[in-house]
Motif scaffolding. Structure first.
Motif, mmCIF file in Angstrom:
data_model
loop_
_atom_site.group_PDB
_atom_site.id
_atom_site.type_symbol
_atom_site.label_atom_id
_atom_site.label_comp_id
_atom_site.label_asym_id
_atom_site.label_seq_id
_atom_site.Cartn_x
_atom_site.Cartn_y
_atom_site.Cartn_z
ATOM 1 N N ARG A 10 0.844 -1.205 0.000
ATOM 2 C CA ARG A 10 0.000 0.000 0.000
ATOM 3 C C ARG A 10 0.876 1.251 0.000
ATOM 4 N NH1 ARG A 10 -5.198 -1.382 0.750
ATOM 5 N NH2 ARG A 10 -6.131 0.306 1.894
ATOM 6 N N ASP A 13 0.161 8.876 1.426
ATOM 7 C CA ASP A 13 -0.243 10.141 0.807
ATOM 8 C C ASP A 13 0.944 10.852 0.167
ATOM 9 O OD1 ASP A 13 -2.881 9.775 1.503
ATOM 10 O OD2 ASP A 13 -2.726 10.941 3.354
ATOM 11 N N ARG A 16 1.597 9.356 -3.161
ATOM 12 C CA ARG A 16 0.610 9.829 -4.145
ATOM 13 C C ARG A 16 0.968 11.228 -4.628
ATOM 14 N NH1 ARG A 16 -2.758 7.651 -0.376
ATOM 15 N NH2 ARG A 16 -3.665 5.683 -1.000
ATOM 16 N N THR A 46 -6.974 7.807 -6.250
ATOM 17 C CA THR A 46 -7.710 6.658 -5.705
ATOM 18 C C THR A 46 -6.853 5.399 -5.603
ATOM 19 O OG1 THR A 46 -8.536 6.084 -7.909
ATOM 20 C CG2 THR A 46 -9.911 7.548 -6.533
ATOM 21 N N LYS A 48 -4.349 2.532 -4.394
ATOM 22 C CA LYS A 48 -4.059 2.033 -3.052
ATOM 23 C C LYS A 48 -2.716 1.299 -2.977
ATOM 24 C CE LYS A 48 -8.791 1.521 -1.440
ATOM 25 N NZ LYS A 48 -9.011 2.879 -1.247
ATOM 26 N N THR A 49 -2.251 0.750 -4.104
ATOM 27 C CA THR A 49 -1.013 -0.031 -4.085
ATOM 28 C C THR A 49 -0.001 0.549 -5.068
ATOM 29 O OG1 THR A 49 -1.756 -1.549 -5.813
ATOM 30 C CG2 THR A 49 -2.294 -2.137 -3.530
ATOM 31 N N GLU A 52 -0.779 -0.293 -8.778
ATOM 32 C CA GLU A 52 -1.758 0.582 -9.433
ATOM 33 C C GLU A 52 -1.090 1.877 -9.902
ATOM 34 O OE1 GLU A 52 -5.099 1.250 -6.853
ATOM 35 O OE2 GLU A 52 -5.358 -0.888 -6.473
#
Length: 148
Positions: A10, A13, A16, A46, A48-49, A52
């Motif tokens: 995971r 923030d 991201r 959106t 999470k890992t 992605e």
């Protein structure tokens, strides 16, 4: 116990935000148009890992998101810089200004408090009394309306 694959870990923030910054670099370089940037940035938010996130950068060259890599300045001692004039002056001037304001307010209050007494004293020292009774600097005694 099963181990996670690196793509299943995971993300945080800050990772991201790093990915959004790198996607922005690709858009400003002209590799992505505004619509594709919007779609990919929505998917980044959106995600999470790690897998992605990395799938969104599969067709793009560097820069790509970096996970768990230390910051370039990590481990270096912090750089000490000389303090500016304002950083030296404000800690000294602020308490002096507060003391001056309190002292000024105290003095101003006492001046306005004693001002009526000063005014009465000045009136009384001019001779005071009732002019029509002959006291003070009014008409001399014995003139019009006088007793003598």
């Amino acid at each position: 116990m099963s181990e996670y694959q690196p793509s299943e870990i995971r993300i945080s923030d800050s990772e991201r935000e790093d990915a959004l910054g790198k996607l922005n670099e690709h858009m400003t370089a002209g590799r992505l148009d505004i619509d594709e940037y919007g779609e990919r940035s929505a998917k980044i938010v959106t995600a999470k890992t790690r897998g992605e996130l990395l799938s969104l950068f599969g067709d793009l060259p560097e820069p790509k998101p970096a996970f768990g890599q230390p910051h370039p300045t990590a481990g270096l001692p912090p750089v000490r810089r000389e303090r500016t004039f304002a950083e030296k002056f404000i800690p000294v001037a602020a308490p002096i200004a507060v003391i001056a304001l309190v002292a000024g307010a105290f003095i101003a209050f006492h001046i306005y408090f004693f001002l009526p007494f000063l005014f009465i004293f000045l009136i009384a020292s001019r001779g005071g009394g009732n002019r029509w009774q002959g006291g003070g600097r009014g008409r001399p005694r014995g003139t019009r309306y006088g007793r003598y």
